[in-house]
Enzyme design. Structure first.
Site, short mmCIF file in Angstrom:
data_model
loop_
_atom_site.label_atom_id
_atom_site.label_comp_id
_atom_site.label_asym_id
_atom_site.label_seq_id
_atom_site.Cartn_x
_atom_site.Cartn_y
_atom_site.Cartn_z
N TYR A 28 0.94 -1.21 0.01
CA TYR A 28 0.01 0.05 0.10
C TYR A 28 0.79 1.17 0.08
O TYR A 28 0.82 2.17 -0.60
CB TYR A 28 -0.87 -0.06 1.35
CG TYR A 28 -1.87 1.18 1.31
CD1 TYR A 28 -2.72 1.68 0.67
CD2 TYR A 28 -1.53 2.21 2.45
CE1 TYR A 28 -3.40 2.87 0.90
CE2 TYR A 28 -2.02 3.38 2.81
CZ TYR A 28 -3.17 3.69 1.71
OH TYR A 28 -3.72 4.67 2.24
N GLU A 50 -11.27 6.65 5.63
CA GLU A 50 -10.82 7.43 6.72
C GLU A 50 -11.84 7.51 7.81
O GLU A 50 -11.15 7.38 9.21
CB GLU A 50 -10.19 8.82 6.50
CG GLU A 50 -9.05 8.80 5.20
CD GLU A 50 -7.72 8.00 5.76
OE1 GLU A 50 -7.58 8.03 7.08
OE2 GLU A 50 -6.85 7.91 5.19
N TRP A 58 -5.01 1.74 10.27
CA TRP A 58 -5.11 1.50 9.26
C TRP A 58 -5.07 0.20 8.74
O TRP A 58 -5.88 -0.23 7.69
CB TRP A 58 -4.40 2.46 8.41
CG TRP A 58 -4.59 2.52 6.89
CD1 TRP A 58 -3.79 2.19 5.78
CD2 TRP A 58 -5.72 3.05 6.29
NE1 TRP A 58 -4.33 2.25 4.60
CE2 TRP A 58 -5.51 2.88 5.07
CE3 TRP A 58 -7.04 3.57 6.62
CZ2 TRP A 58 -6.44 3.10 3.97
CZ3 TRP A 58 -8.03 3.87 5.81
CH2 TRP A 58 -7.71 3.56 4.38
#
Length: 201
Positions: A28, A50, A58
């Protein structure tokens, strides 16, 4: 002496600690994080994820992203804005995503706000969010040097709230700005610094 903020991987590339071990996070970081996202659906997806990330790692959201995309019809704002109570019940029963009712409802609310922005003279969601790009970007040596908010993220948060968006606090909006390339918070020693085409290294 090597930069204390980065770790050199077995491939010879320097990354921050958070992206140096987990293969998913490394992929990522190397291919997505900080690269410009300028389309409406892409911005709506990032804004939504988010918001779901708030209070979580995350990595948790990234692992669940395929399930999120399936559950929310590819984050098509027109589809999501039309969700009914049955869709909310479906999402709350979906173990593949984060089952937080307030965040689910916020995503539906934000889809409707995204559609309304299409008629806004300031532009659609992508144009609106990018209009808060600052004139400069941080130049962090270590992770501790990376801000968590900025005057621009605070202004964006307030502006989105005025447009009817929810779960768009200034910290969440700064994370969004980092993720979509509006600011470059790659550490100076990272191999990704300056690769977005938005900011020089």
């Amino acid at each position: 002496m090597s930069d204390p903020g980065v770790v050199v991987g077995d491939d010879g590339f320097a990354r921050p600690v958070w992206a140096s071990v987990d293969p998913m996070l490394r992929e990522y970081y190397d291919t997505e994080w900080g690269m410009p996202v300028r389309d409406e659906r892409g911005l709506f997806e990032r804004l939504s994820l988010e918001a779901f990330q708030s209070g979580l790692s995350w990595a948790t959201i990234l692992r669940k992203r395929p399930a999120f995309r399936e559950a929310f019809h590819g984050f098509d704002p027109e589809r999501v804005a039309a969700y009914t109570d049955d869709d909310v019940a479906r999402l709350m029963a979906d173990a593949g995503i984060v089952r937080n009712r307030a965040k689910v409802l916020a995503t539906i609310t934000n889809a409707g706000a995204t559609l309304r922005l299409r008629e806004d003279p300031e532009g659609d969601l992508a144009a609106f969010v990018w209009s808060f790009q600052p004139q400069d970007t941080p130049r962090p040596h270590t992770y501790a040097d990376v801000p968590t908010t900025s005057p621009e993220s605070l202004a964006l948060s307030k502006a989105l709230k005025r447009k009817g968006f929810a779960f768009v606090g200034p910290t969440t909006m700064y994370a969004l700005m980092e993720a979509v390339g509006i600011v470059d918070t790659h550490l100076l020693g990272s191999h990704r610094r300056g690769t977005s085409g938005v900011w020089p290294a």
